[in-house]
Design a protein around this motif. Sequence first.
Motif, PDB file in Angstrom:
ATOM      1  N   LEU A  29       8.860  70.781  10.734  1.00 59.37           N
ATOM      2  CA  LEU A  29       9.861  72.315  10.212  1.00 59.37           C
ATOM      3  C   LEU A  29       9.664  73.224  10.915  1.00 59.37           C
ATOM      4  CD1 LEU A  29       7.651  72.529   6.435  1.00 59.37           C
ATOM      5  CD2 LEU A  29      10.435  71.792   6.963  1.00 59.37           C
ATOM      6  N   LYS A  30      10.587  73.885  10.747  1.00 60.22           N
ATOM      7  CA  LYS A  30      11.046  74.751  11.666  1.00 60.22           C
ATOM      8  C   LYS A  30      11.489  76.686  11.132  1.00 60.22           C
ATOM      9  CE  LYS A  30      14.558  71.709  13.684  1.00 60.22           C
ATOM     10  NZ  LYS A  30      15.923  71.721  14.108  1.00 60.22           N
ATOM     11  N   GLU A  31      11.129  77.467  11.991  1.00 58.38           N
ATOM     12  CA  GLU A  31      11.906  78.395  11.134  1.00 58.38           C
ATOM     13  C   GLU A  31      13.079  79.350  10.386  1.00 58.38           C
ATOM     14  OE1 GLU A  31      11.309  83.666  12.957  1.00 58.38           O
ATOM     15  OE2 GLU A  31      11.063  81.781  14.151  1.00 58.38           O
ATOM     16  N   GLY A  32      12.030  78.929   9.034  1.00 54.63           N
ATOM     17  CA  GLY A  32      12.775  79.911   8.194  1.00 54.63           C
ATOM     18  C   GLY A  32      13.283  78.345   7.578  1.00 54.63           C
ATOM     19  N   ASP A  33      12.906  77.707   7.967  1.00 56.32           N
ATOM     20  CA  ASP A  33      13.238  76.804   5.921  1.00 56.32           C
ATOM     21  C   ASP A  33      12.021  76.868   4.775  1.00 56.32           C
ATOM     22  OD1 ASP A  33      14.327  75.096   7.850  1.00 56.32           O
ATOM     23  OD2 ASP A  33      12.916  74.066   8.752  1.00 56.32           O
ATOM     24  N   VAL A  34      12.514  76.375   3.754  1.00 52.83           N
ATOM     25  CA  VAL A  34      11.437  76.817   2.900  1.00 52.83           C
ATOM     26  C   VAL A  34      11.308  76.111   2.059  1.00 52.83           C
ATOM     27  CG1 VAL A  34      11.837  78.248   0.096  1.00 52.83           C
ATOM     28  CG2 VAL A  34      12.742  78.807   2.425  1.00 52.83           C
ATOM     29  N   ILE A  35      10.006  75.581   1.238  1.00 58.12           N
ATOM     30  CA  ILE A  35       9.337  74.406   0.560  1.00 58.12           C
ATOM     31  C   ILE A  35       9.495  74.409   0.151  1.00 58.12           C
ATOM     32  CG2 ILE A  35       7.735  73.033   0.362  1.00 58.12           C
ATOM     33  CD1 ILE A  35       6.455  73.973   3.112  1.00 58.12           C
ATOM     34  N   ILE A  36      10.224  73.862  -1.584  1.00 61.06           N
ATOM     35  CA  ILE A  36      10.124  74.086  -2.908  1.00 61.06           C
ATOM     36  C   ILE A  36       9.056  72.866  -3.725  1.00 61.06           C
ATOM     37  CG2 ILE A  36      11.677  73.676  -5.522  1.00 61.06           C
ATOM     38  CD1 ILE A  36      14.602  74.538  -3.434  1.00 61.06           C
ATOM     39  N   PHE A  56       4.953  78.587   6.522  1.00 62.77           N
ATOM     40  CA  PHE A  56       6.186  77.960   5.722  1.00 62.77           C
ATOM     41  C   PHE A  56       6.041  78.817   4.580  1.00 62.77           C
ATOM     42  CE2 PHE A  56       5.859  75.192   8.973  1.00 62.77           C
ATOM     43  CZ  PHE A  56       6.620  75.021  10.156  1.00 62.77           C
ATOM     44  N   ARG A  57       7.214  79.561   4.743  1.00 62.19           N
ATOM     45  CA  ARG A  57       7.600  80.409   2.610  1.00 62.19           C
ATOM     46  C   ARG A  57       7.742  78.905   1.863  1.00 62.19           C
ATOM     47  NH1 ARG A  57      13.446  83.693   3.239  1.00 62.19           N
ATOM     48  NH2 ARG A  57      13.389  81.630   5.185  1.00 62.19           N
ATOM     49  N   HIS A  58       7.914  78.882   1.006  1.00 66.88           N
ATOM     50  CA  HIS A  58       7.681  78.027   0.300  1.00 66.88           C
ATOM     51  C   HIS A  58       7.878  78.940  -1.493  1.00 66.88           C
ATOM     52  CE1 HIS A  58       3.058  79.157  -0.347  1.00 66.88           C
ATOM     53  NE2 HIS A  58       3.346  78.809  -1.483  1.00 66.88           N
ATOM     54  N   ARG A  86      19.070  81.311   5.595  1.00 66.04           N
ATOM     55  CA  ARG A  86      20.777  81.636   5.858  1.00 66.04           C
ATOM     56  C   ARG A  86      20.907  80.179   5.991  1.00 66.04           C
ATOM     57  NH1 ARG A  86      20.117  85.580   4.395  1.00 66.04           N
ATOM     58  NH2 ARG A  86      20.105  87.841   6.368  1.00 66.04           N
ATOM     59  N   LYS A  87      22.232  79.619   6.054  1.00 62.92           N
ATOM     60  CA  LYS A  87      23.231  78.538   6.162  1.00 62.92           C
ATOM     61  C   LYS A  87      21.903  77.786   6.869  1.00 62.92           C
ATOM     62  CE  LYS A  87      27.511  76.192   6.224  1.00 62.92           C
ATOM     63  NZ  LYS A  87      27.220  75.409   5.073  1.00 62.92           N
ATOM     64  N   ASN A  88      22.014  77.941   7.618  1.00 60.72           N
ATOM     65  CA  ASN A  88      21.232  77.304   9.432  1.00 60.72           C
ATOM     66  C   ASN A  88      20.018  77.111   8.842  1.00 60.72           C
ATOM     67  OD1 ASN A  88      20.248  79.709  10.152  1.00 60.72           O
ATOM     68  ND2 ASN A  88      19.679  79.068  11.373  1.00 60.72           N
ATOM     69  N   HIS A  89      19.611  77.336   7.940  1.00 60.13           N
ATOM     70  CA  HIS A  89      17.872  76.536   7.082  1.00 60.13           C
ATOM     71  C   HIS A  89      18.002  75.570   6.529  1.00 60.13           C
ATOM     72  CE1 HIS A  89      16.837  81.697   8.166  1.00 60.13           C
ATOM     73  NE2 HIS A  89      17.110  80.680   9.179  1.00 60.13           N
TER      74      HIS A  89
END
Length: 359
Positions: A29-36, A56-58, A86-89
């Motif tokens: 995982l990297k900064e900006g990624d979101v876990i569902i 990380f955001r989830h 964002r699109k790069n996330h």
Amino acid sequence: MYNFTVKSVIHDYSVTFIEDTQATLLAELKEGDVIIIDNKIKELYKETLQPVLDKFRHIGIDAHESVKSYQGVEPIMQYLIENGFRKNHRLVAIGGGITQDATAFIASIMYRGVKWYFFPTSLLAQGDSCIGSKTSINFNKFKNQVGGFYPPNQIFINLEFLNTLSDAELKSGLGEMTHYYVVSGEEDFARLKREYAAALTDKQVLAGIINRSLEIKKGYIERDEFDQNERLVFNYGHSFGHAIESLTNYRIPHGIAVSYGMDMANFVSVKLGYISEETRLYIRELLSQIWAGTSISDIELDKFLVALSKDKKNVGKTLGLILNKGIGKIFRDMRPADDEFVGWMKEYFETQLTEAETV
């Protein structure tokens, strides 16, 4: 363990069997990624996942069929947009097939496509749906009527997630994988019959069955990713199975519904002279172990036929059934929903279900 790459017109993607989910997530995982994440998984595996979720955001979801809808994905997309996704996330799905479908659908349409990773936690997802590129959501009460093709960029399979599955969930996963083994041929189907009981309790045996299921599917999807030709045979059992699911309000788990569906397809195949009763009963020996303890005798035939008529594989008023000319010889057969077919379905519901439910 078993690792491989699936070639895709959209983008190739890897499948990796892992033993440490936490370490893998923290490394990937990297900064900006979101876990569902499925809230049930979040709670069951809190010790493993909380250190990741703290970092990380989830978004936690209650993984019910209602999530797989326009109404269900809307609040997830609203959160993503409002919170700077964002699109790069990338999106990271942790859960079973419902979590997968919701995440894949969102990933495919957010900013015209973003990357997503998948950590499947159900046997259905690990042994089948994690590969193949399909994204599907429900429309009103009709299952999987909206979607497209958009595979994850990476898939990580950890069998430890299966430790908390119920017996019905394990049987459902094995039921779904059964259709690949029937499609593949005599040798593979004989192996599954032989190893089925052990797979319910032995992770090593189960890992081999999962891997072989994915191998069979991989060969077909690399030749027919968009489900236009050869891959259509993987709908074996599904036209009938989806009707069973919707009419029981998903009380019957997907893979168990498909096991009934395969038996119905085989029953019709006998009526048409495609296979012998002996072959049908040989396959039914395994299917009956999968559906044992369940009942679909409350389904009304008229409603079943209506649900069957709405299957997305139909053409006009002609049913697009996947039938059986022998193990390893599954094929698509366009059949009219005429009086003869209705009679066969009536006979099945009157003579086969009582027997099925007492096996």
